[in-house]
Design a protein around this motif. Structure first.
Motif, PDB file in Angstrom:
ATOM      1  N   ILE A  25       0.815  -1.210   0.000  1.00 19.08           N
ATOM      2  CA  ILE A  25       0.000   0.000   0.000  1.00 19.08           C
ATOM      3  C   ILE A  25       0.854   1.268   0.000  1.00 19.08           C
ATOM      4  N   LEU A  26       2.079   1.184   0.509  1.00 18.59           N
ATOM      5  CA  LEU A  26       2.970   2.353   0.508  1.00 18.59           C
ATOM      6  C   LEU A  26       3.358   2.795  -0.903  1.00 18.59           C
ATOM      7  N   LEU A  27       3.166   1.935  -1.886  1.00 16.66           N
ATOM      8  CA  LEU A  27       3.537   2.241  -3.272  1.00 16.66           C
ATOM      9  C   LEU A  27       2.468   3.030  -4.018  1.00 16.66           C
ATOM     10  N   PHE A  28       1.296   3.178  -3.412  1.00 14.71           N
ATOM     11  CA  PHE A  28       0.169   3.850  -4.065  1.00 14.71           C
ATOM     12  C   PHE A  28       0.148   5.343  -3.779  1.00 14.71           C
ATOM     13  N   GLN A  29      -0.489   6.071  -4.685  1.00 11.82           N
ATOM     14  CA  GLN A  29      -0.806   7.471  -4.478  1.00 11.82           C
ATOM     15  C   GLN A  29      -2.315   7.624  -4.614  1.00 11.82           C
ATOM     16  N   GLU A  30      -2.858   8.631  -3.946  1.00 12.92           N
ATOM     17  CA  GLU A  30      -4.287   8.909  -4.036  1.00 12.92           C
ATOM     18  C   GLU A  30      -4.542   9.933  -5.129  1.00 12.92           C
ATOM     19  N   ARG A  31      -5.730   9.834  -5.720  1.00  9.68           N
ATOM     20  CA  ARG A  31      -6.107  10.829  -6.721  1.00  9.68           C
ATOM     21  C   ARG A  31      -7.622  10.986  -6.727  1.00  9.68           C
ATOM     22  N   PHE A  32      -8.052  12.222  -6.702  1.00 13.43           N
ATOM     23  CA  PHE A  32      -9.461  12.553  -6.877  1.00 13.43           C
ATOM     24  C   PHE A  32      -9.648  12.910  -8.350  1.00 13.43           C
ATOM     25  N   VAL A  33     -10.623  12.291  -8.997  1.00 12.30           N
ATOM     26  CA  VAL A  33     -10.918  12.576 -10.404  1.00 12.30           C
ATOM     27  C   VAL A  33     -12.349  13.099 -10.465  1.00 12.30           C
ATOM     28  N   PRO A  34     -12.528  14.385 -10.804  1.00 12.43           N
ATOM     29  CA  PRO A  34     -13.886  14.928 -10.854  1.00 12.43           C
ATOM     30  C   PRO A  34     -14.699  14.349 -12.010  1.00 12.43           C
ATOM     31  N   LYS A  35     -16.000  14.387 -11.848  1.00 10.96           N
ATOM     32  CA  LYS A  35     -16.929  13.905 -12.868  1.00 10.96           C
ATOM     33  C   LYS A  35     -16.577  14.507 -14.229  1.00 10.96           C
ATOM     34  N   LEU A  99     -17.478   9.030 -14.631  1.00 12.93           N
ATOM     35  CA  LEU A  99     -18.910   9.311 -14.761  1.00 12.93           C
ATOM     36  C   LEU A  99     -19.463   9.973 -13.502  1.00 12.93           C
ATOM     37  N   GLU A 100     -18.696   9.886 -12.419  1.00  8.36           N
ATOM     38  CA  GLU A 100     -19.023  10.501 -11.133  1.00  8.36           C
ATOM     39  C   GLU A 100     -17.709  11.036 -10.572  1.00  8.36           C
ATOM     40  N   ASP A 101     -17.777  11.814  -9.516  1.00  6.15           N
ATOM     41  CA  ASP A 101     -16.557  12.144  -8.792  1.00  6.15           C
ATOM     42  C   ASP A 101     -15.966  10.827  -8.294  1.00  6.15           C
ATOM     43  N   CYS A 102     -14.683  10.628  -8.512  1.00  6.79           N
ATOM     44  CA  CYS A 102     -14.053   9.341  -8.181  1.00  6.79           C
ATOM     45  C   CYS A 102     -12.862   9.530  -7.251  1.00  6.79           C
ATOM     46  N   GLN A 103     -12.739   8.616  -6.317  1.00  7.85           N
ATOM     47  CA  GLN A 103     -11.571   8.551  -5.453  1.00  7.85           C
ATOM     48  C   GLN A 103     -10.802   7.299  -5.860  1.00  7.85           C
ATOM     49  N   LEU A 104      -9.573   7.491  -6.326  1.00  2.00           N
ATOM     50  CA  LEU A 104      -8.751   6.394  -6.816  1.00  2.00           C
ATOM     51  C   LEU A 104      -7.452   6.316  -6.032  1.00  2.00           C
ATOM     52  N   ILE A 105      -6.866   5.137  -6.020  1.00  4.74           N
ATOM     53  CA  ILE A 105      -5.471   4.987  -5.632  1.00  4.74           C
ATOM     54  C   ILE A 105      -4.791   4.350  -6.835  1.00  4.74           C
ATOM     55  N   TYR A 106      -3.533   4.713  -7.061  1.00  4.07           N
ATOM     56  CA  TYR A 106      -2.911   4.204  -8.270  1.00  4.07           C
ATOM     57  C   TYR A 106      -1.426   3.937  -8.082  1.00  4.07           C
TER      58      TYR A 106
END
Length: 193
Positions: A25-35, A99-106
């Protein structure tokens, strides 16, 4: 970042020890992607492999006639990206849109390769998950080639009925390969579902 959904998804395919997960999990970054924002675009190299914590995205390609054809929806608990482009560093043949506001980790390419080399349980998960993905894609291709639009719609209603209220109808029509007007007629014919 709430990562229990990622751990649950990993453990659905392979036992993933907590200590390995903590390193992973330490290798991931968070990203918010708006609709409506694009996560990646056709003809660009995909640089991240994402996991959906919240939201819904669609993957699509532009046909030679200039229309968009939706081929995949990614919701909570799904991986999304374009593996061929990501792994081979080649331009993607598809785009992905929120298609919606999205919370991703990548994971970026460097961290994905590092995880695959140094976290054996992730490498094994990749192998197992790849097999499941190939089988699912073969089934999906077979369905798309042999089912009528009504049969495809009935399959959606059986497997993912929440899509009808979550995803705009014109995207569902695109996924089915029909016009929105045809989808409306299909829905009327199948309203008993």
């Amino acid at each position: 970042m709430d990562t229990h959904l990622l751990l649950k998804t990993l453990r659905e395919r392979h036992h993933f020890p907590q200590e390995e997960f903590q390193k992973f999990i330490l290798l991931f970054q968070e990203r918010f992607v708006p609709k409506n924002e694009l996560l990646f675009q056709q003809d660009a190299v995909v640089k991240h492999l994402a996991f959906v914590l919240k939201g819904c995205l669609r993957q699509y390609h532009n046909t030679p006639e200039g229309t968009e054809r939706t081929i995949f929806f990614a919701e909570e608990g799904w991986w999304c990206g374009e593996m061929d482009s990501f792994i081979n560093r080649t331009p993607s043949t598809m785009s992905m849109q929120a298609l919606e506001d999205c919370q991703l980790i990548y994971l970026n390419r460097e961290n994905w390769e590092y995880a695959t080399r140094t976290i054996p349980d992730y490498a094994l998960y990749q192998i197992i998950n790849r097999g499941h993905t190939v089988a699912k894609l073969k089934n999906m291709l077979s369905n798309m080639a042999t089912e009528t639009p009504d049969e495809k719609y009935r399959r959606i209603m059986k497997e993912s009925p929440h899509w009808i209220n979550r995803i705009p109808q014109y995207h569902i029509a695109s996924y089915l390969g029909v016009t929105p007007e045809t989808l409306s007629r299909i829905r009327k014919r199948n309203r008993h579902l």
